[in-house]
Design a protein around this motif. Sequence first.
Motif, mmCIF file in Angstrom:
data_model
loop_
_atom_site.group_PDB
_atom_site.id
_atom_site.type_symbol
_atom_site.label_atom_id
_atom_site.label_comp_id
_atom_site.label_asym_id
_atom_site.label_seq_id
_atom_site.Cartn_x
_atom_site.Cartn_y
_atom_site.Cartn_z
ATOM 1 N N LEU A 83 0.832 -1.204 0.000
ATOM 2 C CA LEU A 83 0.000 0.000 0.000
ATOM 3 C C LEU A 83 0.866 1.254 0.000
ATOM 4 C CD1 LEU A 83 -2.787 -0.991 2.574
ATOM 5 C CD2 LEU A 83 -2.965 -0.905 0.081
ATOM 6 N N MET A 84 1.707 1.382 1.006
ATOM 7 C CA MET A 84 2.565 2.556 1.085
ATOM 8 C C MET A 84 3.654 2.366 2.126
ATOM 9 S SD MET A 84 -0.225 5.154 2.698
ATOM 10 C CE MET A 84 -1.579 4.517 1.713
ATOM 11 N N LYS A 130 0.925 9.811 4.026
ATOM 12 C CA LYS A 130 0.728 9.489 2.608
ATOM 13 C C LYS A 130 -0.692 9.012 2.393
ATOM 14 C CE LYS A 130 5.400 8.321 1.155
ATOM 15 N NZ LYS A 130 6.284 7.275 0.602
ATOM 16 N N SER A 131 -1.195 9.287 1.207
ATOM 17 C CA SER A 131 -2.557 8.866 0.872
ATOM 18 C C SER A 131 -2.577 8.151 -0.464
ATOM 19 C CB SER A 131 -3.479 10.082 0.807
ATOM 20 O OG SER A 131 -3.621 10.684 2.074
ATOM 21 N N HIS A 132 -3.446 7.170 -0.524
ATOM 22 C CA HIS A 132 -3.671 6.464 -1.784
ATOM 23 C C HIS A 132 -5.162 6.197 -1.876
ATOM 24 C CE1 HIS A 132 -3.190 3.812 -5.179
ATOM 25 N NE2 HIS A 132 -3.812 2.856 -4.529
ATOM 26 N N GLU A 133 -5.808 6.886 -2.801
ATOM 27 C CA GLU A 133 -7.254 6.827 -2.934
ATOM 28 C C GLU A 133 -7.874 7.217 -1.591
ATOM 29 O OE1 GLU A 133 -7.321 3.642 -6.604
ATOM 30 O OE2 GLU A 133 -7.862 2.936 -4.615
ATOM 31 N N THR A 184 -5.263 6.654 4.064
ATOM 32 C CA THR A 184 -4.215 7.575 4.509
ATOM 33 C C THR A 184 -3.448 6.928 5.652
ATOM 34 O OG1 THR A 184 -5.549 9.499 3.931
ATOM 35 C CG2 THR A 184 -3.725 9.855 5.464
#
Lengths: 115, 113
Positions: free
Chosen positions: A46-47, A56-59, A62
Amino acid sequence: SQELEQSPQSLIVQEGKNLTINCTSSKTLYGLYWYKQKYGEGLIFLMMLQKGGEEKSHEKITAKLDEKKQQSSLHITASQPSHAGIYLCGVYQNAGGTSYGKLTFGQGTILTVHT
Amino acid sequence: NAGVTQTPKFRILKIGQSMTLQCAQDMNHNYMYWYRQDPGMGLKLIYYSVGAGITDKGEVPNGYNVSRSTTEDFPLRLELAAPSQTSVYFCASSPQRLSYEQYFGPGTRLTVT
């Protein structure tokens, strides 16, 4: 060795609700990884968080690293059925001053999203 | 690229039998890993390899052996299967140490009865 404790161990939410998963380390966190696993499948990256305070954010997901608390949190906004699965945090362990990239994981948080 | 592939997907063994779990990657990664996942226990590292011909033990190596004759392949061998080895096994690879991510295979679900 560094150990990771995740909370909660399992979580059931209604679709559309927000949720937070925490990962607490027994030692100082210099970097942390979040992975997601669907049943019967491998882990999906994911991150990665590398610095204290980093976010950090993905879609709609967070993640944030709080190095003072030795903790990272993963927040999902407006959860969807596609978010269901097992979320795992991980850190790289050092081996006598040399790191071979050995990843240590928390025990995982099982997320269920009801429609 | 196929990524990381594992075979078989499922296997049932009897106590004392032996088997090899296959893992292959086509990304030319130097680092490869074997993990086992037990319910509520996260993933535990069994063995890892930093390149062809170089392997080392992880957290839970007892009862397992590995070899790395090529960059692509990293098989895990169970010599005398025991019920305690019932688990889901994951193979992973990464291009370098402290990589951004490890790439995981789909897993092998092993039951020893």
